[in-house]
Design an enzyme around this catalytic site. Structure first.
Site, short mmCIF file in Angstrom:
data_model
loop_
_atom_site.label_atom_id
_atom_site.label_comp_id
_atom_site.label_asym_id
_atom_site.label_seq_id
_atom_site.Cartn_x
_atom_site.Cartn_y
_atom_site.Cartn_z
N ASP A 52 0.82 -1.22 0.00
CA ASP A 52 0.00 0.00 0.00
C ASP A 52 0.85 1.26 0.00
OD1 ASP A 52 -2.15 -1.71 0.11
OD2 ASP A 52 -3.22 -0.53 1.61
N ASN A 98 -4.50 -2.51 -4.75
CA ASN A 98 -5.72 -2.73 -3.97
C ASN A 98 -5.71 -1.86 -2.72
OD1 ASN A 98 -8.22 -3.85 -3.47
ND2 ASN A 98 -7.43 -5.72 -2.53
N ASP A 329 -11.27 -3.18 11.72
CA ASP A 329 -10.31 -4.12 11.14
C ASP A 329 -9.88 -5.17 12.15
OD1 ASP A 329 -10.35 -2.99 8.64
OD2 ASP A 329 -8.58 -1.76 8.94
N GLU A 357 -11.08 -5.27 1.25
CA GLU A 357 -10.33 -5.97 0.21
C GLU A 357 -11.12 -7.12 -0.40
OE1 GLU A 357 -7.14 -3.86 2.52
OE2 GLU A 357 -9.16 -4.59 2.83
N HIS A 401 -4.91 -9.52 3.23
CA HIS A 401 -3.89 -9.71 4.25
C HIS A 401 -4.47 -10.10 5.59
CE1 HIS A 401 -4.42 -5.30 5.60
NE2 HIS A 401 -5.30 -5.52 4.65
N ARG A 402 -5.59 -9.51 5.96
CA ARG A 402 -6.13 -9.76 7.30
C ARG A 402 -6.75 -11.16 7.41
NH1 ARG A 402 -4.48 -5.74 9.77
NH2 ARG A 402 -4.62 -3.59 9.00
N LYS A 433 0.67 -6.43 2.12
CA LYS A 433 -0.11 -5.18 2.13
C LYS A 433 0.16 -4.37 3.38
CE LYS A 433 -4.90 -3.62 1.47
NZ LYS A 433 -4.65 -2.82 0.27
#
Length: 670
Positions: A52, A98, A329, A357, A401-402, A433
C-alpha cells in the site's frame, strides 16, 4: 516474506516473547499524502514498508514529489499544493493496486487540484479495487463541481478526473458516513487544498469507524490544519488553510496488526506473556482498543504508552456479544478467537467488512466453516460457535492480508482439541499489504512440539544433486534448509585451521561441538565470516568425507542438526538424515545417479568456475567416496527402509522437485 503458493502451519502449542510492530498502514499513507501535498520537506520515521505504501510513494513521485531514503528514514519534499506544469499538461495515469488508503484520498485530492489548476488523471487498480465502491465520494465531489468519470461501472474505479471546472464550496460538502470512513477522511485530507473560504463537510447518517477520523484530524493538526468538529456530523476547514511540514514525524506501530499478537497472548501465553511494542495507551489508533475486547474474553492485559503485554487468563475464552464499530479491522481477529470460547460469540455493526479488500463477512464465514465451525451471518453481523472437532483446512485468503493473518491463529487448535490438525494458508504473500514479515515474526514467538514440525530428508551420495534439490523443495514450501554436508565441511575446515589432524576423531569432535555456525539466506557464516565459497571447494569436500568417518564427530554434530528442526518445517540433506538424524521424517528421499552422470555434473561445475578437471579422476574419486561412505561404521550411506528411491540420472532438477513435492502432498490432509 513467503512468496509461495501456500504455507502449511503445523499445530502450535504455546507463545511467548516480544514483537516489534511495523508502522501503521492508516497512518503511513495519510502521512505520505500530507507530506506530498505540503510545503517543505518532511522526515518520516518508522514508515510501513508494504504494498500500500509502495503505490502511494510511486504516485507521489509521479506528481513531482522528491523522495529520498535516509537510512531507515524517508525524506519527502512536497509540491506545496501546486501541480507541476508538466503534470498539468501531460496528465497522469496512476495504478494504485488494492490500496483503498491510496485510492480514496488521492481521488479526492486530484479531483480538486484538477478542478482548480487543470489537468487530467486516471486512477486504476487491481480487479478487486474496481469492485470496491467509491460512489459516495464521487457524488460528494461532483456535487461541488468536480469533473469525475467512472470508466467502468458507475460508482466504482477506475476513475478519470478532469479540469479545470468551477467549484461550488459555499454550500456544505455532504457525504454518507455509514459505508466507509475513508470517504470522509479523503475529503478532510483534500479540501484544505481549496479552502479559500471556510469549507464545511456534513456527514449524512451515522459515521462508522470514528477512531479512523480521529487519526485523520490529529495528523491534519500536525501539518498545520485545525479542523473544527461539531460532534461527528459537521467538520469545518478554516479559510486560508494550507499544509506546512512539521519537519519530522514518527509513525506508530499498526494497531490492527497488534490484534493477532494480543490474541496470541490470550490464547497461548501460558507460561509467559506476549509483549507487543509499538502501540499502547498513547496510540492514536482506535484499533488499540482491541485489548478491551480481548480482556472481555478473559485475557490478562498490562500496557504502557507504547507497549502491551498479554497472557492467558480465562480458559476457554469467554464468549462475547460486541458492537465492533470502534475496531472494524481488528474485530476480524475476534472471529477466530471465538473458536476457542465457551459459547457462541456475536460481532455486530461490521457492515464495513463487506466493502474491504474482499467481502470479509462472507470470507470469514466460509473459511471458518472449512475448519468445522458453525457460523451464522447477517448484513452487518457474524456469529461464531466454539469448535471442538477441528478439521485440517486449506484457507483461501482472497488476496486479503487480514484473512491470512487471522487464520494463522487456527494453528493453535492443539490447545483445545485432542487431535491436532495443521492449517494451510494459501497465498501467504498477501500479508505484504501491511505486514510483509508477519509469518516470520509469528514463528519467532510460537512453539510447537518437535514431533509436529514436518521434516523432509534427502539423502544420497556425493554429487547426486541433493543439495540443489533440497534448496528447491524448501523454497517451494517455505521451509528451513539443513545442509548437513556443510556442517561436516565446516568441521573439517575449522579443524584444519586450528591445526588439528583430520585423523584425530576426538580432536575434531571438540572443534565441531563448539562451532559458531549459522545459515542465513543461503550463506554459511562461521564466527561472523562468510565461508560459503570455501565450503564449495573440492579440498573442503575431501575434508568433510574424512572427518565424517569419526563416530565422535557425528555425535558432536548430532544435536546441532536436530536444532535445525524449526517452524514452519525442515528439508535436510546429507548421508544419514533419514536413517540416523530424523528417523521420524514425514518423507524420506534417497537420491542417486550413476557415477558417470555425477562425474559429468561435477566436471561442468568445476570448468564453469574456471577450475581445471579430469573426468576420469573425478569419477574415480566419487567411486572411492561412495565406497568409504557405504563402508563406514558410523551411519553408513544407505537408504532408509521407508525411503522413496529417486534416480535422477536422466532428470532435470524441476522434474525431481515435482516428484518430491508430489510425494509430500500425498501425505498431507488438505
Amino acid at each position: 516474506m513467503y512468496k509461495i503458493p501456500f504455507l502449511d502451519l503445523p499445530p502450535l502449542q504455546a507463545a511467548a516473547g516480544s514483537v516489534r510492530l511495523p508502522g501503521s498502514k492508516s497512518i503511513s499513507n495519510r502521512v505520505l499524502l500530507l507530506a506530498g501535498l505540503a510545503e517543505g520537506e518532511t522526515l518520516i520515521h518508522d514508515l510501513l514498508a508494504s504494498d500500500d505504501t509502495a503505490v502511494m510513494l510511486e504516485a507521489l513521485r509521479q506528481l513531482g514529489c522528491t523522495i529520498t531514503q535516509d537510512g531507515s528514514q524517508l525524506r519527502v519534499r512536497g509540491i506545496g499544493g501546486q501541480l507541476l506544469a508538466s503534470v498539468r499538461e501531460a496528465g497522469l495515469k496512476l495504478f494504485l493496486g488494492n490500496a483503498g488508503t491510496a485510492m480514496r484520498p488521492l481521488a479526492a485530492a486530484l479531483a480538486l487540484l484538477a478542478a482548480t489548476q487543470g489537468g487530467q488523471f486516471e486512477l486504476s487498480g487491481v480487479p478487486r479495487m474496481h469492485e470496491r465502491p467509491i460512489g459516495d465520494l464521487v457524488d460528494a465531489l461532483r456535487e461541488r463541481g468536480c469533473d469525475i468519470a467512472c470508466l467502468g461501472q458507475e460508482g466504482y474505479p477506475p476513475l478519470r478526473l478532469s479540469g479545470p471546472s468551477p467549484l461550488r464550496l459555499s454550500q456544505p460538502v455532504r457525504v454518507r458516513g455509514d459505508v466507509s470512513s475513508q470517504f470522509l477522511t479523503a475529503l478532510l485530507l483534500a479540501l484544505p487544498l481549496v479552502a479559500r473560504e471556510d469549507v464545511v463537510i456534513e456527514v449524512v447518517g451515522e459515521l462508522i469507524s470514528k477512531p479512523y477520523i480521529h487519526i485523520t484530524l490529529a495528523l491534519l493538526q500536525r501539518f498545520g490544519i485545525e479542523v473544527r468538529r461539531e460532534g461527528w456530523e459537521r467538520f469545518i476547514i478554516p479559510a486560508g488553510s494550507r499544509y506546512r511540514s512539521p519537519g519530522e514525524i514518527h509513525v506508530e506501530g499498526d494497531a490492527s496488526s497488534a490484534s493477532y499478537f494480543v490474541a496470541l497472548g490470550a490464547l497461548a501465553g501460558i507460561e509467559a506473556p506476549v509483549r507487543i511494542e509499538g502501540v499502547g495507551t498513547a496510540s492514536l489508533q482506535g484499533d488499540v482498543r482491541f485489548v478491551e475486547a480481548a480482556a472481555l474474553m478473559g485475557a490478562r492485559i498490562e500496557q504502557g504508552p507504547n507497549w502491551v503485554e498479554v497472557r492467558r487468563g480465562a480458559w476457554p475464552l469467554k464468549a462475547l456479544d460486541l458492537d465492533c464499530n470502534h475496531i472494524p479491522d481488528a474485530a476480524m481477529t475476534l472471529a477466530v478467537m471465538a473458536l476457542y470460547a465457551d459459547g457462541p460469540s456475536t460481532l455486530r455493526n461490521i457492515a464495513s467488512w463487506r466493502v474491504k479488500e474482499t467481502d470479509r463477512i462472507a470470507a470469514m464465514a466460509a473459511e471458518l466453516e472449512k475448519l468445522g465451525a458453525q457460523v451464522e451471518e447477517g448484513p452487518d453481523w457474524l456469529r461464531v460457535h466454539p469448535l471442538k472437532d477441528w478439521r485440517a483446512a486449506s484457507i483461501h485468503t482472497y488476496d486479503d492480508h487480514r484473512v491470512a493473518m487471522c487464520f494463522s491463529l487456527a494453528a493453535l487448535n492443539p490447545l483445545i482439541t485432542g487431535r491436532p490438525v495443521p492449517v494451510r494458508i494459501e497465498d501467504p504473500a498477501c500479508v505484504a499489504k501491511t505486514f510483509p514479515d508477519y509469518f516470520e515474526t509469528l514463528f519467532e514467538v510460537v512453539q510447537a512440539r518437535r514431533a509436529d514440525i514436518p521434516v523432509i530428508t534427502i539423502d544420497g551420495p556425493t554429487a547426486s544433486g541433493k543439495g540443489t534439490l533440497a534448496d528447491e523443495v524448501a523454497h517451494q514450501l517455505g521451509y528451513i534448509v539443513l545442509d548437513s554436508g556443510a556442517l561436516y565441511r565446516t568441521a573439517g575446515l575449522a579443524a584444519f585451521r586450528a591445526g588439528v589432524s583430520l585423523d584425530d576423531g576426538p580432536g575434531v569432535a571438540r572443534i565441531a561441538a563448539g562451532l559458531d555456525l549459522h545459515f542465513r539466506k543461503g550463506r554459511a557464516i562461521l564466527q561472523g565470516e562468510d565461508i560459503s565459497e570455501l565450503l564449495r571447494e573440492e579440498a573442503t569436500g575431501l575434508m568433510a568425507s574424512q572427518v565424517a568417518a569419526h563416530p565422535e564427530v557425528r555425535q558432536a554434530l548430532h544435536q546441532l542438526q536436530l536444532d535445525f528442526r524449526r517452524l514452519p518445517g525442515l528439508v535436510a540433506d546429507g548421508r544419514d538424515m533419514g536413517t540416523a538424524v530424523f528417523p521420524d521424517a514425514g518423507l524420506k528421499v534417497f537420491l542417486t545417479a550413476s557415477a558417470q552422470t555425477r562425474a559429468e555434473r561435477r566436471y561442468k561445475q568445476l570448468i564453469g568456475k574456471g577450475i581445471s578437471a579430469n573426468m576420469e579422476s573425478l569419477r574415480a574419486d566419487l567411486e572411492a567416496r561412495d565406497a568409504r561412505d557405504k563402508g563406514r561404521a558410523a551411519s553408513p550411506l544407505k537408504p532408509a527402509q521407508d525411503a522413496q528411491l529417486l534416480d535422477n540420472s536422466g532428470q532435470t532438477i524441476e522434474e525431481s522437485k515435482g516428484l518430491v513435492l508430489g510425494w509430500w502432498q500425498e501425505r498431507q490432509p488438505f
